[in-house]
Design a protein around this motif. Structure first.
Motif, PDB file in Angstrom:
ATOM      1  N   CYS A 201       0.786   4.943   5.552  1.00 57.88           N
ATOM      2  CA  CYS A 201       1.606   3.724   5.658  1.00 57.88           C
ATOM      3  C   CYS A 201       3.088   4.008   5.869  1.00 57.88           C
ATOM      4  O   CYS A 201       3.926   3.110   5.657  1.00 57.88           O
ATOM      5  CB  CYS A 201       1.423   2.884   4.394  1.00 57.88           C
TER       6      CYS A 201
ATOM      7  N   LYS B 130       0.799  -1.222   0.000  1.00 57.66           N
ATOM      8  CA  LYS B 130       0.000   0.000   0.000  1.00 57.66           C
ATOM      9  C   LYS B 130       0.839   1.282   0.000  1.00 57.66           C
ATOM     10  O   LYS B 130       0.291   2.378  -0.042  1.00 57.66           O
ATOM     11  CB  LYS B 130      -0.924   0.012   1.219  1.00 57.66           C
TER      12      LYS B 130
ATOM     13  N   GLU C  73       4.735   1.688   8.428  1.00 58.71           N
ATOM     14  CA  GLU C  73       4.955   0.358   7.852  1.00 58.71           C
ATOM     15  C   GLU C  73       6.163   0.369   6.922  1.00 58.71           C
ATOM     16  O   GLU C  73       6.966  -0.584   6.889  1.00 58.71           O
ATOM     17  CB  GLU C  73       3.696  -0.072   7.088  1.00 58.71           C
TER      18      GLU C  73
END
Length: 796
Positions: free
Chosen positions: A773, A729, A776
């Motif tokens: 994100c 993503k 992440e």
């Protein structure tokens, strides 16, 4: 090549200078330097020895004497032409005479003439000067004993005399140097660093407030002797009142007490963390032939021009969006990338980056004045403060003319200067910053240019201090005459020096106060310092000498600015201050004549030029390199005799250890670009690509990186590894930028000074993307690059 015994010049004549002994006494941030030059005439005829050598441009030369046998002759300061006449008259009558002169064009070059030294006789010359030590960005104090004098370029249309320099490569210097320094301060000395080999630091007391350090044996004369002195506590504001000279008339500079005030303004952290996103950044890079030389004797693989190119790239990537910029380069002529400064965006940055990669040391001599004149003719952009960055090896002869132009335009810009390589003129580099209200840096030895330049960029991005004023609060009956020029700029942690002559007396208060007020980001701020008015005795009159030097330099600059108007009036002021204080100037000289000789020295006198170390060698063609730096000029060839005494002139002698006795010099007037065009190969090898600079070159103007093969290679990975590790993503550009930042924080942490500004720009770009994100991506990036960088380090 002829085999000769003993110390010889490149013309195969014996060298009368045998050794130089230097003793330095550092008290806090002021150094007193005593140099003893030992001469001996081993020839069968009287000689005149002439030695041209560098000194710090900020030095106040305050003592000159000669010892012959048991006789010491102390020189006096006289108007320059009068001193020269006395010198010539003494030699003509068979007397011994000694003359010390400062170059009229550059205050960091001196000429010492030792006249009529009889056969078999020795003489010791004692030279003393005082100087303030510059504060570095890491709070170290920099002392530099210039040991290298590279040839200075004289512009074609210059009518002013330049300097006679007899240059040889450092390995051929035939005299020795011994150097020792004694350090003392109210605060402990923590360490001393140097580009030269030193003996271990020796402490003289348990408090470690006194120490000595010596130069290790075997100095090669391939670099200046540089000391970086660190005290354990940060620098504190101080004021010293020094008593006047007892024999001097009250009301004069030397008769009255003089106060020296050292201020270290501290800015609020909120101001220090803020960065201006506006500004016009003008970069001016030296592309003269000498920039092709190695940056130092310790780094043969890196040339001055290649280091400047890499640094310019780093600067370009670190500029904030919304600013304006342009890049100039100079040699015999000058070039610019854009006709005028342009807005910083992806298109203009890419164009500039492509042209920077092609820049080489191919523009001939060092004529910086025309490029500066062109820059100053360009209109300033409203609400974009101009910041000028100058990169040069500092080898020009018209120093005062150049600095006068910078001072004339000081109100329109701040000037940040960088002296590249050993032998860069301290008068020029420091003068740029002083006259232009900026900051000077020197890149020598194993120094990397990039961190020093980025420090200066950080200074330039600080909000400018405005409306600076100085007020004195003194008891009734006491007044002060300011001897320093007005303070035009203040930087966080940098010292501001003030000198004042105190007159009058007070029977009540024994304390004074000085206050510096200024505006910072719209807020009026002041720094106040109280000090005792009780004067301290100092036989050397160190503060008075420094104050006199400051006043003399201000008057000399005023004379340059006036373009001969009021010249005689200003010159008289300089001569009066110089003679009264015993401090050298462009209009005075030290002269000593031995009037105690029993009989005149007879016989024809031989002229001997003492060689000085020169780092112009770019391998096997040092003579041509040195010639191209001084064209147009007259060249004194190896077998060409000097028939009469010559003062500062436009002649230069250059020799290399590879030259045979009867080897012909290249044609006079051959320029650098012509030399390089002939295909002479330099042994300087291109250094391997630096992954850090490769990564920097890929950054976009906005601050982001693109996900491509080049980025993967810079990170030391394949494109497949990078693609495979990317979270599904995460946006490609976000992923690429996170990886670049992790690499910088995890694998280049020790170079944070170099990349902090461009990283800050990258973090700003990431925040603007509002990608959920990022955390992440940081985890995945750490796994890929085997790092452990916290997301907080990236501003998340």
């Amino acid at each position: 090549m002829m085999n000769c015994c003993g110390l010889i010049t490149p013309q195969k004549n014996p060298v009368p200078l045998k050794s130089i002994e230097v003793e330095v006494e550092v008290k806090d941030h002021v150094a007193t330097v005593v140099s003893t030059l030992n001469y001996e005439n081993k020839e069968d005829k009287p000689i005149e020895a002439v030695f041209v050598f560098p000194l710090p441009g900020e030095a106040a030369v305050c003592h000159f004497s000669a010892t012959i046998g048991q006789t010491q002759i102390v020189a006096e300061v006289k108007e320059k032409q009068e001193a020269r006449q006395d010198y010539d008259d003494a030699l003509s009558s068979g007397q011994q005479a000694f003359l010390l002169e400062e170059s009229e064009q550059s205050p960091d070059i001196f000429s010492l003439s030792v006249g009529s030294l009889p056969p078999g006789e020795s003489a010791s010359i004692r030279l003393e000067y005082v100087t303030e030590l510059a504060v570095q960005a890491d709070e170290g104090l920099r002392f530099c004993l210039p040991a290298v004098l590279n040839p200075r370029y004289t512009p074609r249309d210059s009518e002013a005399p330049s300097v006679t320099v007899t240059s040889v490569t450092s390995s051929l210097i035939p005299y020795s140097l011994s150097f020792s320094a004694r350090l003392s301060s109210p605060r402990p000395v923590s360490k001393v660093e140097s580009t030269c080999s030193l003996e271990p630091l020796q402490y003289l007391n348990p408090e470690q407030t006194q120490a000595t350090v010596k130069l290790a044996a075997g100095h090669k004369f391939d670099r200046d002797v540089e000391l970086l002195i660190y005290y354990k506590d940060a620098h504190q504001p101080t004021a010293v009142v020094e008593a006047g000279q007892a024999t001097a008339e009250p009301g004069t500079l030397m008769g009255d007490p003089v106060v020296m005030v050292s201020l270290y303004p501290e800015f609020p952290q909120s101001v220090m963390s803020s960065i201006d996103s506006c500004g016009e950044f003008v970069f001016l890079m030296d592309r003269s032939g000498s920039m092709a030389c190695p940056i130092s004797s310790q780094r043969h693989e890196e040339t001055r021009i290649s280091s400047a190119r890499d640094t310019l790239l780093l600067l370009l990537k670190s500029l904030p969006m919304g600013c304006y910029f342009n890049i100039y380069s100079f040699g015999d002529s000058y070039e610019h990338i854009f006709p005028k400064s342009v807005e910083y965006n992806e298109k203009t940055m890419e164009e500039a980056q492509n042209k920077i990669k092609k820049m080489d040391a191919d523009l001939g001599g060092t004529e910086i004045l025309p490029s500066l004149k062109h820059i100053y003719k360009q209109r300033c952009i409203p609400n974009q403060p101009r910041q000028l960055f100058i990169f040069t090896d500092g080898e020009v002869s018209n120093t005062k003319e150049v600095l006068s132009l910078v001072k004339k335009n000081a109100g329109s810009h701040r000037c940040f200067s960088f002296g590249i390589g050993e032998g860069a003129s301290s008068a020029l580099i420091n003068g740029f910053a002083k006259m232009g209200g900026g900051y000077a840096q020197f890149i020598t030895g194993v120094d990397r240019m990039q961190p020093k330049v980025m420090q200066s960029l950080g200074f330039s991005l600080q909000p400018a201090v405005k409306d600076i004023s100085v007020t004195w609060d003194l008891p009734k009956g006491i007044s002060v005459k300011e001897l320093s020029p007005p303070i035009v700029t203040i930087f966080q942690g940098q010292r501001s020096l003030l000198y004042g002559q105190l007159s009058g007396q007070s029977s009540k208060k024994t304390e004074g106060c000085v206050t510096v007020k200024y505006s910072l980001v719209g807020h009026r701020t002041k720094n106040k310092l109280s000090f005792s008015l009780k004067p301290a005795e100092d036989a050397r009159l160190t503060v008075h000498r420094l104050a006199a030097r400051t006043l003399i330099r201000s008057l000399e600059i005023e004379d340059q600015e006036n373009n001969e108007r009021n010249h005689e009036q200003v010159k008289k002021k300089v001569v009066d201050v110089s003679v009264q204080s015993g401090v050298s100037s462009a209009f005075t000289s030290f002269i000593a004549v031995n009037k105690d000789q029993n009989k005149p020295i007879e016989g024809p006198m031989l002229h001997r030029n003492i060689p000085t170390p020169c780092l112009m060698s770019c391998g096997g063609f040092m003579p041509m390199m040195a010639m191209c730096k001084s064209a147009p000029m007259n060249v004194v060839c190896c077998d060409e005799a000097l028939d009469e005494h010559q003062y500062f002139s436009s002649e230069m002698e250059c020799y290399d250890e590879g030259m045979e006795e009867d080897q012909e010099l290249p044609p006079v007037g051959l320029k650098c670009d012509a030399i390089f065009a002939k295909g002479i190969d330099s042994p300087v090898q291109e250094k391997p690509k630096d992954p850090f600079l490769e990564l920097v070159s890929l950054q976009k103007a906005s601050g982001c990186w693109l996900l491509d093969l080049a980025l993967a290679a810079a990170l030391g990975k394949t494109s497949e590894e990078v693609e495979k590790a990317k979270p599904a993503k995460v946006n490609n550009e976000v992923w690429a930028t996170v990886l670049a930042l992790i690499w910088l924080h995890g694998l280049k942490k020790d170079g944070e000074e170099e990349w902090s500004l461009l990283a800050r720009k990258a973090v700003s770009w990431l925040h603007a993307q509002k990608d959920p994100c990022v955390a992440e991506a940081v985890i995945a990036g750490n796994a890929l690059l085997a790092c452990s960088v916290e997301k907080e380090a990236l501003g998340f």
